[in-house]
Design a protein around this motif. Structure first.
Motif, PDB file in Angstrom:
ATOM      1  N   ILE A 279       9.928  -6.807   8.860  1.00  0.00           N
ATOM      2  CA  ILE A 279       9.179  -5.606   9.244  1.00  0.00           C
ATOM      3  C   ILE A 279       7.717  -5.665   8.796  1.00  0.00           C
ATOM      4  O   ILE A 279       6.912  -4.819   9.182  1.00  0.00           O
ATOM      5  CB  ILE A 279       9.857  -4.342   8.661  1.00  0.00           C
ATOM      6  CG1 ILE A 279       9.416  -3.097   9.436  1.00  0.00           C
ATOM      7  CG2 ILE A 279       9.578  -4.210   7.174  1.00  0.00           C
ATOM      8  CD1 ILE A 279      10.157  -1.843   9.047  1.00  0.00           C
ATOM      9  N   SER A 280       7.340  -6.684   8.034  1.00  0.00           N
ATOM     10  CA  SER A 280       5.981  -6.779   7.503  1.00  0.00           C
ATOM     11  C   SER A 280       4.906  -6.819   8.588  1.00  0.00           C
ATOM     12  O   SER A 280       3.895  -6.107   8.483  1.00  0.00           O
ATOM     13  CB  SER A 280       5.853  -8.004   6.587  1.00  0.00           C
ATOM     14  OG  SER A 280       6.669  -7.847   5.448  1.00  0.00           O
TER      15      SER A 280
ATOM     16  N   ALA B 126      -9.025  -9.851   3.517  1.00  0.00           N
ATOM     17  CA  ALA B 126      -8.541 -10.551   2.330  1.00  0.00           C
ATOM     18  C   ALA B 126      -7.154 -10.055   1.935  1.00  0.00           C
ATOM     19  O   ALA B 126      -6.956  -8.851   1.729  1.00  0.00           O
ATOM     20  CB  ALA B 126      -9.526 -10.371   1.178  1.00  0.00           C
ATOM     21  N   LYS B 127      -6.201 -10.983   1.850  1.00  0.00           N
ATOM     22  CA  LYS B 127      -4.841 -10.687   1.368  1.00  0.00           C
ATOM     23  C   LYS B 127      -4.275  -9.412   1.997  1.00  0.00           C
ATOM     24  O   LYS B 127      -3.765  -8.528   1.291  1.00  0.00           O
ATOM     25  CB  LYS B 127      -4.843 -10.570  -0.162  1.00  0.00           C
ATOM     26  CG  LYS B 127      -5.264 -11.845  -0.871  1.00  0.00           C
ATOM     27  CD  LYS B 127      -5.218 -11.691  -2.382  1.00  0.00           C
ATOM     28  CE  LYS B 127      -5.611 -12.986  -3.075  1.00  0.00           C
ATOM     29  NZ  LYS B 127      -5.598 -12.859  -4.546  1.00  0.00           N
ATOM     30  N   CYS B 128      -4.376  -9.343   3.313  1.00  0.00           N
ATOM     31  CA  CYS B 128      -3.980  -8.118   4.019  1.00  0.00           C
ATOM     32  C   CYS B 128      -2.543  -7.715   3.706  1.00  0.00           C
ATOM     33  O   CYS B 128      -2.268  -6.578   3.341  1.00  0.00           O
ATOM     34  CB  CYS B 128      -4.166  -8.320   5.519  1.00  0.00           C
ATOM     35  SG  CYS B 128      -3.627  -6.926   6.525  1.00  0.00           S
ATOM     36  N   PHE B 129      -1.614  -8.650   3.824  1.00  0.00           N
ATOM     37  CA  PHE B 129      -0.198  -8.333   3.630  1.00  0.00           C
ATOM     38  C   PHE B 129       0.104  -7.969   2.176  1.00  0.00           C
ATOM     39  O   PHE B 129       1.027  -7.218   1.896  1.00  0.00           O
ATOM     40  CB  PHE B 129       0.682  -9.506   4.056  1.00  0.00           C
ATOM     41  CG  PHE B 129       0.798  -9.671   5.545  1.00  0.00           C
ATOM     42  CD1 PHE B 129       1.799  -9.013   6.252  1.00  0.00           C
ATOM     43  CD2 PHE B 129      -0.089 -10.450   6.251  1.00  0.00           C
ATOM     44  CE1 PHE B 129       1.918  -9.147   7.625  1.00  0.00           C
ATOM     45  CE2 PHE B 129       0.016 -10.599   7.626  1.00  0.00           C
ATOM     46  CZ  PHE B 129       1.016  -9.939   8.316  1.00  0.00           C
ATOM     47  N   ASP B 130      -0.679  -8.520   1.253  1.00  0.00           N
ATOM     48  CA  ASP B 130      -0.373  -8.354  -0.165  1.00  0.00           C
ATOM     49  C   ASP B 130      -0.945  -7.075  -0.773  1.00  0.00           C
ATOM     50  O   ASP B 130      -0.511  -6.658  -1.846  1.00  0.00           O
ATOM     51  CB  ASP B 130      -0.911  -9.548  -0.963  1.00  0.00           C
ATOM     52  CG  ASP B 130      -0.248 -10.847  -0.540  1.00  0.00           C
ATOM     53  OD1 ASP B 130       0.901 -10.783  -0.058  1.00  0.00           O
ATOM     54  OD2 ASP B 130      -0.884 -11.926  -0.669  1.00  0.00           O
ATOM     55  N   ARG B 131      -1.927  -6.440  -0.095  1.00  0.00           N
ATOM     56  CA  ARG B 131      -2.669  -5.383  -0.778  1.00  0.00           C
ATOM     57  C   ARG B 131      -2.633  -4.025  -0.087  1.00  0.00           C
ATOM     58  O   ARG B 131      -3.282  -3.082  -0.550  1.00  0.00           O
ATOM     59  CB  ARG B 131      -4.127  -5.820  -0.964  1.00  0.00           C
ATOM     60  CG  ARG B 131      -4.276  -7.029  -1.873  1.00  0.00           C
ATOM     61  CD  ARG B 131      -5.702  -7.506  -1.967  1.00  0.00           C
ATOM     62  NE  ARG B 131      -6.632  -6.448  -2.354  1.00  0.00           N
ATOM     63  CZ  ARG B 131      -7.945  -6.636  -2.493  1.00  0.00           C
ATOM     64  NH1 ARG B 131      -8.471  -7.830  -2.289  1.00  0.00           N
ATOM     65  NH2 ARG B 131      -8.729  -5.637  -2.835  1.00  0.00           N
ATOM     66  N   ILE B 132      -1.910  -3.887   0.993  1.00  0.00           N
ATOM     67  CA  ILE B 132      -1.887  -2.603   1.703  1.00  0.00           C
ATOM     68  C   ILE B 132      -1.356  -1.503   0.774  1.00  0.00           C
ATOM     69  O   ILE B 132      -0.313  -1.660   0.136  1.00  0.00           O
ATOM     70  CB  ILE B 132      -1.019  -2.695   2.968  1.00  0.00           C
ATOM     71  CG1 ILE B 132      -1.686  -3.615   3.997  1.00  0.00           C
ATOM     72  CG2 ILE B 132      -0.793  -1.324   3.584  1.00  0.00           C
ATOM     73  CD1 ILE B 132      -0.855  -3.847   5.243  1.00  0.00           C
ATOM     74  N   ASN B 133      -2.074  -0.400   0.718  1.00  0.00           N
ATOM     75  CA  ASN B 133      -1.684   0.737  -0.116  1.00  0.00           C
ATOM     76  C   ASN B 133      -0.455   1.421   0.490  1.00  0.00           C
ATOM     77  O   ASN B 133      -0.479   1.866   1.634  1.00  0.00           O
ATOM     78  CB  ASN B 133      -2.852   1.732  -0.197  1.00  0.00           C
ATOM     79  CG  ASN B 133      -2.551   2.899  -1.098  1.00  0.00           C
ATOM     80  OD1 ASN B 133      -1.741   3.762  -0.755  1.00  0.00           O
ATOM     81  ND2 ASN B 133      -3.206   2.942  -2.255  1.00  0.00           N
TER      82      ASN B 133
ATOM     83  N   GLY C 177       1.341  -3.710  -0.871  1.00  0.00           N
ATOM     84  CA  GLY C 177       1.486  -4.746   0.134  1.00  0.00           C
ATOM     85  C   GLY C 177       2.849  -4.760   0.815  1.00  0.00           C
ATOM     86  O   GLY C 177       3.787  -4.064   0.424  1.00  0.00           O
ATOM     87  N   THR C 178       2.935  -5.571   1.870  1.00  0.00           N
ATOM     88  CA  THR C 178       4.187  -5.804   2.584  1.00  0.00           C
ATOM     89  C   THR C 178       4.460  -7.300   2.531  1.00  0.00           C
ATOM     90  O   THR C 178       3.705  -8.075   3.116  1.00  0.00           O
ATOM     91  CB  THR C 178       4.087  -5.352   4.058  1.00  0.00           C
ATOM     92  OG1 THR C 178       3.050  -6.094   4.710  1.00  0.00           O
ATOM     93  CG2 THR C 178       3.775  -3.874   4.146  1.00  0.00           C
TER      94      THR C 178
END
Length: 424
Positions: free
Chosen positions: A85-86, A33-40, A78-79
């Motif tokens: 580079i994301s 879920a929302k991998c790009f938006d939520r990475i710590n 997130g990225t």
């Protein structure tokens, strides 16, 4: 099987095929879920574990914010998707997921008496492409355990599985109302009945055949896009419509040219033909004007083409050619340039002429003698320039690095033609 070197979607699909071609298995089809938006950010920087100057640079990229319609939004986590580079940072964050489930596989005891750790690891497959992945194993209990392990592993980066896109299924038999699965736009499912049975490695009939086809949602969305283009060209010249449709058709058919797509291609051709008949009927006030819009080309009738011979590309004209998956854990950085240079001719997107020259030259630039790498820009050169009488045929062609091509052109006389004697 761990596939962390998915250099294309086709590599991932090839790995899935290899995993289930000889035996029906259970599958966890999952999406983050929302991998790009939520990475710590902190967890990601700790995992990169690089020297301080680069760490500060990456952190500044992560914290730089997003500019949308003139307004800057902070990026606390997130990225941002779309950043150059994301994808790399997301892959770094997710790297290691495969090894974690492999470690669990080593501990399996039920049904694995006398089996070594290597074979236990090999019995479990995790194939990931970006933030989509599947876990494949013959035992549903192992699949369920892996789902819990992955959920815990993702929590370290403040990530979680997306419930609406995560499902358990079986490749051959119905499980929880599901059979087969879809991944990266492909439908993957072994079939029984009206299909020739596949054979095991020792020649025994398996009773099923694993088929990979374009997924129905992707077919539907593609046809909707084609219909939209046709509808927006109601008053445009036929050539304009064809020039707009051909790149869409070629791109879509090339993507699916490595799997069982012949039946789909023929069906899509028929549906688009019906749509074009309606387009012609509207323009002709009830008359499709066959002689104006359709012609006979070779032994093919009803080809949508102009008087000048500009023809609409047909899906079924696309050659089906199986994709050869990247070998083992090979990477472009392992020094095996011969392997990687020759592979460039195996990808569907590589032009036939470039692929042929790569193989003929055994992966080497004929000017500098160095191997091509996957990141090099390569260009086709006429050995004897056409301005000096050279012909556009394979024996007069060579593949060069771009900078080698520039050097060769400066010295081959092609820039010094006497246009007074031969102006054209």
């Amino acid at each position: 099987m761990v596939l962390d070197s998915c250099w294309s979607c086709h590599d991932a699909i090839g790995a899935i095929f290899d995993s289930i071609r000889y035996k029906a298995k259970y599958v966890l089809d999952a999406d983050i879920a929302k991998c790009f938006d939520r990475i710590n950010h902190k967890a990601l920087l700790d995992k990169i574990n690089t020297y301080p100057q680069l760490r500060r640079q990456i952190k500044s990229w992560l914290k730089s914010g997003v500019l949308d319609q003139g307004e800057i939004f902070p990026t606390i986590e997130g990225t941002p998707q779309g950043g150059v580079i994301s994808p790399l940072l997301a892959n770094i964050a997710l790297h290691g997921m495969e090894e974690r489930v492999k470690q669990y596989a080593e501990t399996l005891t039920k049904g694995y008496s006398g089996i070594n750790k290597k074979d236990k690891r090999g019995s479990l497959s995790l194939i990931r492409y970006a933030d989509d992945f599947v876990i494949i194993h013959k035992d549903i209990e192992v699949i369920l355990a892996c789902q819990k392990i992955i959920a815990e592993w993702l929590s370290d980066f403040d990530l979680e599985l997306k419930p609406s896109k995560t499902k358990l299924t079986h490749t051959l038999n119905e499980y929880n109302g599901n059979v087969g699965f879809e991944f990266l736009g492909f439908h993957i499912q072994p079939k029984v009945g009206n299909y020739r049975s596949a054979k095991s490695t020792n020649g025994t009939l398996l009773g099923f055949k694993t088929l990979i086809t374009p997924s129905k949602p992707k077919i539907k969305s593609h046809l909707a896009k084609i219909a939209e283009v046709i509808d927006t060209h109601n008053t445009a010249p036929q050539a304009a419509l064809i020039s707009r449709l051909n790149p869409i058709i070629k791109g879509w058919s090339n993507y699916y040219s490595t799997v069982t797509s012949n039946e789909t291609f023929s069906k899509v051709d028929r549906l688009i033909y019906d749509k074009l008949r309606a387009w012609a009927r509207r323009r002709g006030k009830g008359n499709i004007k066959k002689e104006k819009y359709w012609r006979t080309v070779g032994n093919r009738n009803w080809c949508f083409s102009t008087e000048e011979g500009f023809e609409l590309t047909q899906y079924r004209a696309t050659l089906i050619k199986r994709h050869i998956k990247v070998k083992g854990s090979s990477t472009p950085y392992d020094g095996n340039w011969i392997y990687w240079s020759s592979r460039r001719g195996e990808y569907p997107e590589t032009p036939t002429r470039v692929a042929t020259l790569l193989k003929t030259q055994k992966g080497k630039c004929t000017h500098c003698g160095l191997y091509f790498t996957p990141t090099d820009t390569v260009e086709v050169d006429h050995i004897l320039p056409r301005t000096l009488g050279g012909k556009d045929e394979y024996k007069n062609l060579q593949l060069l690095h771009k900078h080698c091509h520039d050097t060769k052109t400066e010295n081959d006389g092609s820039l010094n033609k006497n246009y007074d004697n031969s102006p054209f």
